[in-house]
Scaffold this active site. Structure first.
Site, PDB file in Angstrom:
ATOM      1  N   ARG A 293       3.037 -12.099  -0.855  1.00 13.18           N
ATOM      2  CA  ARG A 293       1.747 -12.398  -0.235  1.00 13.18           C
ATOM      3  C   ARG A 293       1.039 -13.552  -0.938  1.00 13.18           C
ATOM      4  O   ARG A 293       1.332 -13.879  -2.088  1.00 13.18           O
ATOM      5  CB  ARG A 293       0.834 -11.167  -0.326  1.00 13.18           C
ATOM      6  CG  ARG A 293       1.298  -9.967   0.478  1.00 13.18           C
ATOM      7  CD  ARG A 293       0.734 -10.002   1.862  1.00 13.18           C
ATOM      8  NE  ARG A 293       1.078  -8.835   2.653  1.00 13.18           N
ATOM      9  CZ  ARG A 293       0.509  -8.545   3.815  1.00 13.18           C
ATOM     10  NH1 ARG A 293      -0.433  -9.332   4.307  1.00 13.18           N
ATOM     11  NH2 ARG A 293       0.875  -7.473   4.497  1.00 13.18           N
TER      12      ARG A 293
ATOM     13  N   ASP B 180      -7.618 -11.276   9.983  1.00 15.38           N
ATOM     14  CA  ASP B 180      -7.213  -9.873   9.819  1.00 15.38           C
ATOM     15  C   ASP B 180      -8.254  -8.822  10.209  1.00 15.38           C
ATOM     16  O   ASP B 180      -7.896  -7.817  10.799  1.00 15.38           O
ATOM     17  CB  ASP B 180      -6.795  -9.640   8.371  1.00 15.38           C
ATOM     18  CG  ASP B 180      -5.963  -8.382   8.187  1.00 15.38           C
ATOM     19  OD1 ASP B 180      -5.118  -8.085   9.049  1.00 15.38           O
ATOM     20  OD2 ASP B 180      -6.143  -7.697   7.171  1.00 15.38           O
TER      21      ASP B 180
ATOM     22  N   LYS C 136      -8.233  -2.856   1.984  1.00 17.21           N
ATOM     23  CA  LYS C 136      -8.118  -1.930   3.105  1.00 17.21           C
ATOM     24  C   LYS C 136      -9.025  -0.716   2.937  1.00 17.21           C
ATOM     25  O   LYS C 136      -9.434  -0.091   3.931  1.00 17.21           O
ATOM     26  CB  LYS C 136      -6.666  -1.486   3.275  1.00 17.21           C
ATOM     27  CG  LYS C 136      -5.735  -2.617   3.729  1.00 17.21           C
ATOM     28  CD  LYS C 136      -6.188  -3.254   5.037  1.00 17.21           C
ATOM     29  CE  LYS C 136      -5.191  -4.284   5.541  1.00 17.21           C
ATOM     30  NZ  LYS C 136      -5.675  -4.975   6.765  1.00 17.21           N
TER      31      LYS C 136
ATOM     32  N   ARG D  22       0.837  -1.195   0.000  1.00 19.02           N
ATOM     33  CA  ARG D  22       0.000   0.000   0.000  1.00 19.02           C
ATOM     34  C   ARG D  22       0.877   1.251   0.000  1.00 19.02           C
ATOM     35  O   ARG D  22       2.024   1.233   0.414  1.00 19.02           O
ATOM     36  CB  ARG D  22      -0.894   0.020   1.242  1.00 19.02           C
ATOM     37  CG  ARG D  22      -1.991  -1.028   1.260  1.00 19.02           C
ATOM     38  CD  ARG D  22      -2.847  -0.903   2.513  1.00 19.02           C
ATOM     39  NE  ARG D  22      -2.037  -0.951   3.731  1.00 19.02           N
ATOM     40  CZ  ARG D  22      -1.668   0.110   4.433  1.00 19.02           C
ATOM     41  NH1 ARG D  22      -2.042   1.323   4.063  1.00 19.02           N
ATOM     42  NH2 ARG D  22      -0.925  -0.026   5.514  1.00 19.02           N
TER      43      ARG D  22
ATOM     44  N   LYS E  63       0.728 -12.597  15.485  1.00 19.82           N
ATOM     45  CA  LYS E  63      -0.743 -12.618  15.442  1.00 19.82           C
ATOM     46  C   LYS E  63      -1.265 -13.823  14.653  1.00 19.82           C
ATOM     47  O   LYS E  63      -2.135 -14.560  15.129  1.00 19.82           O
ATOM     48  CB  LYS E  63      -1.251 -11.309  14.827  1.00 19.82           C
ATOM     49  CG  LYS E  63      -2.758 -11.213  14.654  1.00 19.82           C
ATOM     50  CD  LYS E  63      -3.184  -9.788  14.376  1.00 19.82           C
ATOM     51  CE  LYS E  63      -2.582  -9.222  13.118  1.00 19.82           C
ATOM     52  NZ  LYS E  63      -3.336  -9.602  11.895  1.00 19.82           N
ATOM     53  N   THR E  64      -0.731 -14.030  13.457  1.00 21.00           N
ATOM     54  CA  THR E  64      -1.193 -15.138  12.623  1.00 21.00           C
ATOM     55  C   THR E  64      -0.796 -16.476  13.220  1.00 21.00           C
ATOM     56  O   THR E  64      -1.596 -17.410  13.303  1.00 21.00           O
ATOM     57  CB  THR E  64      -0.624 -15.001  11.196  1.00 21.00           C
ATOM     58  OG1 THR E  64      -1.060 -13.764  10.628  1.00 21.00           O
ATOM     59  CG2 THR E  64      -1.095 -16.148  10.318  1.00 21.00           C
TER      60      THR E  64
ATOM     61  N   SER F  34       2.791  -6.230  12.695  1.00 24.50           N
ATOM     62  CA  SER F  34       3.618  -7.188  11.968  1.00 24.50           C
ATOM     63  C   SER F  34       4.788  -7.660  12.826  1.00 24.50           C
ATOM     64  O   SER F  34       5.468  -6.863  13.471  1.00 24.50           O
ATOM     65  CB  SER F  34       4.144  -6.538  10.687  1.00 24.50           C
ATOM     66  OG  SER F  34       4.975  -7.422   9.978  1.00 24.50           O
TER      67      SER F  34
ATOM     68  N   HIS G 126      -8.815  -4.645  13.751  1.00 21.51           N
ATOM     69  CA  HIS G 126      -7.745  -5.193  12.919  1.00 21.51           C
ATOM     70  C   HIS G 126      -7.073  -6.275  13.750  1.00 21.51           C
ATOM     71  O   HIS G 126      -6.158  -6.012  14.515  1.00 21.51           O
ATOM     72  CB  HIS G 126      -6.758  -4.091  12.539  1.00 21.51           C
ATOM     73  CG  HIS G 126      -5.695  -4.541  11.597  1.00 21.51           C
ATOM     74  ND1 HIS G 126      -4.434  -3.996  11.574  1.00 21.51           N
ATOM     75  CD2 HIS G 126      -5.699  -5.489  10.639  1.00 21.51           C
ATOM     76  CE1 HIS G 126      -3.701  -4.581  10.649  1.00 21.51           C
ATOM     77  NE2 HIS G 126      -4.452  -5.483  10.065  1.00 21.51           N
TER      78      HIS G 126
END
Length: 537
Positions: free
Chosen positions: A320, A255, A199, A56, A240-241, A236, A218
């Protein structure tokens, strides 16, 4: 009432001679390959490049300033105003551009797995690969729902090769991503990076849902076999994942979620995961999800093969993969939990090494840390970084939060009280010494702490208050050495000095960062959650 942008989109679709509406996955993959937009890898996923932009571009994101947004949006470096007339001009130019003999792809999709809160979105793009991404990341209506879809709530027009003229169009440079709440529309131009669409709609939901008593988040979320939901916030690199991907629990999403009066629900229909250094050993769920129907971005093959080399970052480190959530074996479908979370985890990778590995937060501390959204980079991770460097991102997702962060924090506090939710601060970084001297907290310890919290094993444990941050630290956790819980004691045990000074330094970083929120802070009680500056650890 149909807005002018919706009318333009209608004109575009009625006058274009090559419109492909709501194609299947197989059709979109075939179109993308025939158009030269991508190639299949060895597992059947399509691999595409996003061109100049591999992420982004936050500085080129704008929100139209109008009657709806003027007094609602928290204007500043993140939410930058854009004139209505310039938006109108760009919308007309984009439609003329897309009408110029270009094949178009249209997706009619939902944003929000809970029918009570979802919005209808129509995305128009000249790229089949982008349409495939939209098909993955949003919720595809059933045939019956599609027949009754009607007019969308929001329209997204994307023209990846169309560049604005900054002097005429009011943008910063050629690429742009512009939200217009009054027109119920978004324009994305000059960039093929698909995350701009995802987003953009997330930002729309973040603004609209708070009026429906929904906290937009988020975060990742999962649910246990007994229906107990849990939420994981983190920037990041905080885990989290990894930590939400628990084989004993069902994944709600990775997410973007809403916490409504009904429970937790996913905004999306898929996942958008980083693939740098991906391995089946470390991330088996993501690894196995990369099959036909998934879309890889900016990855590369091993020479002479169609096998992806996930260590290859020659294009970008932000490689990604997008895939529908049903590619995850233990995904919960539909992605809705009808329970309110008993436990929420704020994940931070504290490179200063002073925050406890696990601690419990009061309501005020939870709101304060939520608004702070803290993590830190380790010295040496980037050129010029010689000591731990803090990163603060309000609500763990500042680029997508149009309103003042305290609006979301107060909503969190209300729901925390209403549903008796525990909020835990988990330090997945360093807590047993300085980050340049010791390793990160072992993953097995972090998992043990989270499991103990989820299973209620910390409900009757003794806690002690941290002298600087004021958080409550458990004195014991099953499966975790006692010395791993007390950061100060761990420093002393390792023969390291300077814990008090380092804790004070980090506390000051928190306080300095929070100053930007004080103007417009509706609930001054949030300040009671701040660390104590000038107090010895």
């Amino acid at each position: 009432m149909m807005t002018e942008t919706h009318k333009l989109a209608g004109k575009l679709l009625s006058q274009s001679k090559r419109v492909n509406k709501d194609l299947s996955v197989a059709e979109l993959v075939a179109e993308a390959i025939n158009n030269g937009e991508g190639v299949l890898n060895s597992t059947g996923a399509i691999m595409c490049d996003t061109g100049k932009f591999t992420g982004r571009s936050p500085q080129d994101r704008f929100i139209v300033k109008d009657d709806y947004t003027t007094d609602r949006v928290w204007w500043g470096n993140i939410n930058k105003p854009f004139p209505q007339d310039k938006f109108n001009g760009l919308a007309n130019k984009m439609v003329d551009y897309l009408l110029d003999n270009q094949k178009l792809y249209v997706n009619n999709v939902y944003a929000g797995a809970d029918p009570a809160y979802r919005i209808k979105v129509r995305v128009v793009t000249p790229l089949a690969s982008v349409s495939h991404f939209v098909n993955n990341m949003f919720i595809v209506p059933t045939a019956e729902e599609l027949a009754a879809f009607g007019e969308p709530d929001y329209v997204v027009l994307q023209a990846p090769e169309y560049n604005a003229n900054p002097e005429i169009d009011g943008t910063r440079q050629g690429n742009f991503s512009i939200l217009n709440f009054g027109e119920k529309a978004a324009l994305v131009g000059g960039s093929r990076y698909t995350g701009e669409i995802k987003k953009g709609i997330f930002s729309v939901l973040n603004a609209l849902l708070v009026d429906q008593n929904v906290l937009p988040m988020h975060c990742s979320a999962n649910e246990g076999v007994d229906g107990d939901s849990a939420v994981f916030f983190g920037l990041s690199g905080t885990g989290k994942t990894t930590l939400s991907a628990d084989p004993k629990r069902n994944l709600i999403g990775d997410d973007e979620h809403g916490w409504s009066d009904n429970g937790i629900y996913n905004f999306e229909g898929g996942c958008y995961a980083k693939t740098i250094d991906l391995s089946r050993e470390n991330e088996p769920e993501i690894w196995d999800a990369i099959k036909f129907g998934a879309t890889l971005e900016n990855t590369r093959f091993f020479p002479g093969t169609t096998v992806v080399d996930y260590a290859n970052v020659s294009i970008t480190e932000n490689t990604r993969v997008s895939y529908p959530i049903d590619h995850i074996e233990n995904a919960k479908i539909p992605s809705v939990s009808e329970t309110h979370p008993r436990n929420i985890f704020f994940l931070t990778c504290d490179a200063y090494g002073v925050l406890p590995a696990i601690s419990k937060l009061t309501k005020e501390q939870a709101m304060y840390h939520f608004m702070s959204g803290y993590t830190a980079k380790v010295a040496g991770t980037e050129a010029g970084i010689t000591e731990p460097t803090p990163t603060f991102s309000a609500c763990f997702g500042a680029p997508f939060m149009p309103l003042h962060p305290s609006v979301y924090a107060m909503k969190l506090g209300e729901k925390m009280t209403e549903h008796n939710t525990n909020i835990w601060l988990i330090n997945t970084g360093w807590s047993n010494g300085p980050s340049d001297k010791v390793g990160r907290t072992k993953l097995k310890y972090t998992r043990a702490m989270i499991t103990a919290a989820l299973e209620g094993k910390l409900d009757n444990i003794e806690f002690v208050e941290h002298p600087v941050f004021g958080v409550q630290v458990p004195t014991q956790v099953e499966g975790v050495p006692t010395e791993a819980l007390d950061a100060k004691a761990s420093w002393a045990l390792g023969g390291f000095e300077g814990y008090e000074e380092t804790a004070a330094k980090l506390a000051n970083k928190f306080v300095d960062n929070f100053k930007k929120f004080e103007e417009g802070l509706e609930d001054k009680a949030i300040l009671e959650g701040a660390p104590k500056v000038g107090v010895k650890a």
